[in-house]
Design a protein around this motif. Structure first.
Motif, PDB file in Angstrom:
ATOM      1  N   CYS A   1       6.201  22.592   4.820  1.00 39.59           N
ATOM      2  CA  CYS A   1       7.207  21.959   3.837  1.00 39.59           C
ATOM      3  C   CYS A   1       7.784  22.760   2.740  1.00 39.59           C
TER       4      CYS A   1
ATOM      5  N   SER B   1      -6.386  13.590   0.398  1.00 43.55           N
ATOM      6  CA  SER B   1      -6.690  13.754  -1.010  1.00 43.55           C
ATOM      7  C   SER B   1      -6.757  15.397  -1.563  1.00 43.55           C
TER       8      SER B   1
ATOM      9  N   PHE C   1       5.384  22.750  -1.676  1.00 43.30           N
ATOM     10  CA  PHE C   1       4.190  23.190  -1.229  1.00 43.30           C
ATOM     11  C   PHE C   1       3.972  22.323   0.265  1.00 43.30           C
TER      12      PHE C   1
ATOM     13  N   VAL D   1      -5.155  17.746   0.046  1.00 44.23           N
ATOM     14  CA  VAL D   1      -3.903  18.207  -0.151  1.00 44.23           C
ATOM     15  C   VAL D   1      -3.138  17.773  -1.397  1.00 44.23           C
ATOM     16  N   PHE D   2      -3.325  16.657  -1.498  1.00 41.84           N
ATOM     17  CA  PHE D   2      -2.656  16.106  -2.959  1.00 41.84           C
ATOM     18  C   PHE D   2      -3.116  17.001  -4.069  1.00 41.84           C
TER      19      PHE D   2
ATOM     20  N   LEU E   1      -4.199  20.816   6.505  1.00 39.94           N
ATOM     21  CA  LEU E   1      -3.081  19.998   7.068  1.00 39.94           C
ATOM     22  C   LEU E   1      -2.698  20.885   8.421  1.00 39.94           C
TER      23      LEU E   1
ATOM     24  N   ALA F   1       7.025  14.566  -1.308  1.00 41.29           N
ATOM     25  CA  ALA F   1       5.795  13.937  -0.496  1.00 41.29           C
ATOM     26  C   ALA F   1       5.313  12.886  -0.820  1.00 41.29           C
TER      27      ALA F   1
ATOM     28  N   THR G   1       2.394   5.899  -2.508  1.00 49.30           N
ATOM     29  CA  THR G   1       3.371   7.096  -2.278  1.00 49.30           C
ATOM     30  C   THR G   1       4.687   6.970  -2.862  1.00 49.30           C
TER      31      THR G   1
ATOM     32  N   SER H   1       9.199  17.370   5.483  1.00 47.32           N
ATOM     33  CA  SER H   1       8.926  18.504   5.344  1.00 47.32           C
ATOM     34  C   SER H   1       9.901  19.676   5.076  1.00 47.32           C
TER      35      SER H   1
ATOM     36  N   ARG I   1      -2.520   5.518  10.665  1.00 48.05           N
ATOM     37  CA  ARG I   1      -1.949   4.874   9.425  1.00 48.05           C
ATOM     38  C   ARG I   1      -1.757   5.784   8.246  1.00 48.05           C
TER      39      ARG I   1
ATOM     40  N   ILE J   1       2.142  12.720  -6.825  1.00 48.25           N
ATOM     41  CA  ILE J   1       2.160  13.997  -6.834  1.00 48.25           C
ATOM     42  C   ILE J   1       3.317  14.623  -7.922  1.00 48.25           C
TER      43      ILE J   1
ATOM     44  N   TRP K   1       0.962  -1.236  -0.031  1.00 48.25           N
ATOM     45  CA  TRP K   1       0.152  -0.185   0.023  1.00 48.25           C
ATOM     46  C   TRP K   1       0.966   1.186   0.010  1.00 48.25           C
TER      47      TRP K   1
ATOM     48  N   VAL L   1       2.821   6.866   7.962  1.00 49.33           N
ATOM     49  CA  VAL L   1       3.689   6.037   7.139  1.00 49.33           C
ATOM     50  C   VAL L   1       4.354   7.322   6.365  1.00 49.33           C
TER      51      VAL L   1
HETATM   52  N1  ACO Z   1      -2.362   1.609   4.769  1.00 48.49           N
HETATM   53  C1  ACO Z   1      -3.229   1.112   4.267  1.00 48.49           C
HETATM   54  N2  ACO Z   1      -4.477   1.648   3.912  1.00 48.49           N
HETATM   55  C2  ACO Z   1      -4.354   2.899   4.253  1.00 48.49           C
HETATM   56  C3  ACO Z   1      -3.312   3.695   4.611  1.00 48.49           C
HETATM   57  C4  ACO Z   1      -2.250   3.035   4.978  1.00 48.49           C
HETATM   58  N3  ACO Z   1      -1.122   3.614   5.719  1.00 48.49           N
HETATM   59  N4  ACO Z   1      -3.524   5.156   4.810  1.00 48.49           N
HETATM   60  C5  ACO Z   1      -4.938   4.963   4.364  1.00 48.49           C
HETATM   61  N5  ACO Z   1      -5.159   3.899   3.980  1.00 48.49           N
HETATM   62  C6  ACO Z   1      -6.735   3.581   3.409  1.00 48.49           C
HETATM   63  C7  ACO Z   1      -7.636   4.499   3.993  1.00 48.49           C
HETATM   64  O1  ACO Z   1      -8.232   4.275   5.248  1.00 48.49           O
HETATM   65  C8  ACO Z   1      -8.752   4.517   2.720  1.00 48.49           C
HETATM   66  O2  ACO Z   1      -9.545   3.285   3.039  1.00 48.49           O
HETATM   67  P1  ACO Z   1     -11.194   3.221   2.659  1.00 48.49           P
HETATM   68  O3  ACO Z   1     -11.029   3.423   1.014  1.00 48.49           O
HETATM   69  O4  ACO Z   1     -11.463   1.854   3.036  1.00 48.49           O
HETATM   70  O5  ACO Z   1     -11.528   4.431   3.291  1.00 48.49           O
HETATM   71  C9  ACO Z   1      -7.840   3.980   1.509  1.00 48.49           C
HETATM   72  O6  ACO Z   1      -6.439   3.718   2.043  1.00 48.49           O
HETATM   73  C10 ACO Z   1      -7.378   5.178   0.318  1.00 48.49           C
HETATM   74  O7  ACO Z   1      -7.185   6.107   1.120  1.00 48.49           O
HETATM   75  P2  ACO Z   1      -7.069   7.878   0.620  1.00 48.49           P
HETATM   76  O8  ACO Z   1      -6.664   8.661   1.706  1.00 48.49           O
HETATM   77  O9  ACO Z   1      -7.983   8.020  -0.584  1.00 48.49           O
HETATM   78  O10 ACO Z   1      -5.606   7.459  -0.259  1.00 48.49           O
HETATM   79  P3  ACO Z   1      -4.927   8.194  -1.285  1.00 48.49           P
HETATM   80  O11 ACO Z   1      -4.960   7.343  -2.591  1.00 48.49           O
HETATM   81  O12 ACO Z   1      -5.373   9.530  -1.303  1.00 48.49           O
HETATM   82  O13 ACO Z   1      -3.243   8.221  -0.473  1.00 48.49           O
HETATM   83  C11 ACO Z   1      -2.023   9.906   0.743  1.00 48.49           C
HETATM   84  C12 ACO Z   1      -3.363   8.945   0.671  1.00 48.49           C
HETATM   85  C13 ACO Z   1      -0.812   8.826   0.512  1.00 48.49           C
HETATM   86  C14 ACO Z   1      -1.951  10.381   2.048  1.00 48.49           C
HETATM   87  C15 ACO Z   1      -2.451  10.884  -0.359  1.00 48.49           C
HETATM   88  O14 ACO Z   1      -3.632  11.657  -0.316  1.00 48.49           O
HETATM   89  C16 ACO Z   1      -1.368  11.859  -0.278  1.00 48.49           C
HETATM   90  O15 ACO Z   1      -0.181  11.672  -0.488  1.00 48.49           O
HETATM   91  N6  ACO Z   1      -1.705  13.097  -0.267  1.00 48.49           N
HETATM   92  C17 ACO Z   1      -0.847  14.274   0.025  1.00 48.49           C
HETATM   93  C18 ACO Z   1      -0.231  14.387   1.228  1.00 48.49           C
HETATM   94  C19 ACO Z   1       0.871  15.144   1.442  1.00 48.49           C
HETATM   95  O16 ACO Z   1       1.615  15.356   0.373  1.00 48.49           O
HETATM   96  N7  ACO Z   1       1.046  15.848   2.511  1.00 48.49           N
HETATM   97  C20 ACO Z   1       2.324  16.490   2.882  1.00 48.49           C
HETATM   98  C21 ACO Z   1       1.853  17.894   2.683  1.00 48.49           C
HETATM   99  S1  ACO Z   1       3.750  18.775   3.246  1.00 48.49           S
HETATM  100  C22 ACO Z   1       3.490  19.377   4.807  1.00 48.49           C
HETATM  101  O17 ACO Z   1       3.259  20.529   4.714  1.00 48.49           O
HETATM  102  C23 ACO Z   1       3.569  18.541   5.860  1.00 48.49           C
END
Ligand code: ACO
Length: 327
Positions: free
Chosen positions: A114, A220, A314, A222-223, A192, A256, A40, A286, A153, A260, A35, A157
């Protein structure tokens, strides 16, 4: 604006030794290596030993940057630390770093999540260009592991610890900062955040029990903003630097999520081999992310003399930022 050429005189980085792999995380929360890797691109991250603070990583990176600039701490006349994981609310982490490296100068922190390192670089560049300062140490440093809910989770991660530093000063033979661009949209602050622990929600037993002192994120949303703002930042900084997109040799983006980075490259028609990636090894560090990536890209020869480089980031705020550099 003065004609002074301002750029990067030296670089440093420090990553904690301890590696936390996706397989280690499988034993801690309900997740899988599959996953994390497919969603990621992250395979492992560095995590500090208990008792290590952001200033400890920052000081190690700073010392290397000062040495690589062929300067001593006494030559540094300003320290800027970009971080969202300060040692404490006060004093600033920059003041603690100043003491640890043996410098004596103005020192302060900035908070742009970040985007922190390119924000700091833009401030440093402007202050050197003005003639007010000669050698500014700009540091991006984080112990994100102290602000992560290790039971969540969806966030634990993603992040890692590390630090990078650059000395900004007048340059005569390359490494010029050609242009900078800073953006922010406070209306998206809630996407965030670390909600508690500040003046809005002071820490209480209740805030701690509800985990409000940890990073909370609508992944999603933030993505989507990340892709849009990084495209905007690259477009604007290349316009300001008066260079065409095709003339950029290396993109150093905030690390990140690989998806992305793929989306940004695809939307802009950037060949992916020009995009530097190290998030597989470090996750999202970050404010330390772009500077550590620049440091490694230079060491690996992916950024070399006369390369046109764009740093782009970003983060929480939301903030976004870019710097164009001719190496
Ligand atoms: N392991 C297994 N399953 C997980 C995990 C995990 N670690 N985390 C989430 N899931 C599950 C969710 O519960 C969800 O399950 P559901 O469909 O049963 O509800 C499923 O996986 C899909 O979750 P989404 O959140 O839709 O997954 P997505 O494909 O959007 O990926 C992620 C999540 C990786 C967080 C992505 O949205 C992302 O990278 N977003 C940007 C985040 C980012 O860049 N943040 C940093 C910003 S910088 C700063 O200022 C700190």
């Amino acid at each position: 604006m003065s004609n002074r050429r301002v750029g990067i005189l030296g670089l440093g980085a420090y990553l904690p030794e301890k590696v936390l792999t996706n397989f280690d995380l499988e034993k801690m929360v309900d997740t899988t290596d599959e996953w994390i890797t497919t969603r990621t691109g992250i395979r492992e991250r560095r995590i500090v030993e208990k008792g290590t603070a952001t200033s400890d990583l920052a000081a190690r990176a700073a010392k290397e940057a000062i040495q690589s600039a062929k300067l001593t701490p006494a030559d540094i006349d300003l320290i800027i630390v970009a971080t969202i994981s300060p040692d404490m609310l006060m004093p600033s982490t920059a003041c603690i770093v100043q003491e640890k490296i043996g410098a004596k100068c103005g020192s302060f922190d900035i908070s742009a999540a970040c985007s922190g390192f390119p924000y700091g670089l833009a401030i440093g560049e402007g202050l050197v260009r003005s003639g007010a300062y000669r050698h500014i140490l700009v540091i991006g440093a984080e112990v994100t592991s102290s602000f992560i809910n290790w039971k969540d989770r969806s966030t634990c991660v993603l992040f890692g610890d590390g630090a990078g530093a650059a000395v900004v000063g007048e340059v005569h033979d390359g490494h010029d900062i050609l242009a900078t661009y800073l953006g922010a949209d406070g209306s998206q602050a809630k996407l965030l955040q670390i909600p508690a622990g500040g003046s809005a929600i002071p820490p209480t037993t209740e805030t701690i029990n509800s985990g409000l002192h940890f990073v909370q994120m609508e992944g999603s949303e933030v993505f989507k903003s990340a892709v849009r703002t990084m495209v905007d930042a690259i477009t604007e900084v290349t316009r300001r630097a008066n260079i065409k997109l095709g003339e950029i040799d290396c993109f150093i983006p905030h690390q990140a999520n690989l998806r992305i980075l793929n989306a940004v490259a695809e939307r802009m028609g950037i060949p992916f081999e020009k995009v530097y990636v190290n998030l597989d090894r470090y996750g999202n560090m970050s404010a330390a992310s772009t500077i550590v990536a620049l440091y490694e890209a230079v060491k690996e020869g992916k950024v070399k003399k006369d390369s046109n480089v764009v740093l782009v980031a970003f983060g929480s705020g939301l903030t976004w930022a870019a710097c164009a550099i001719r190496w």
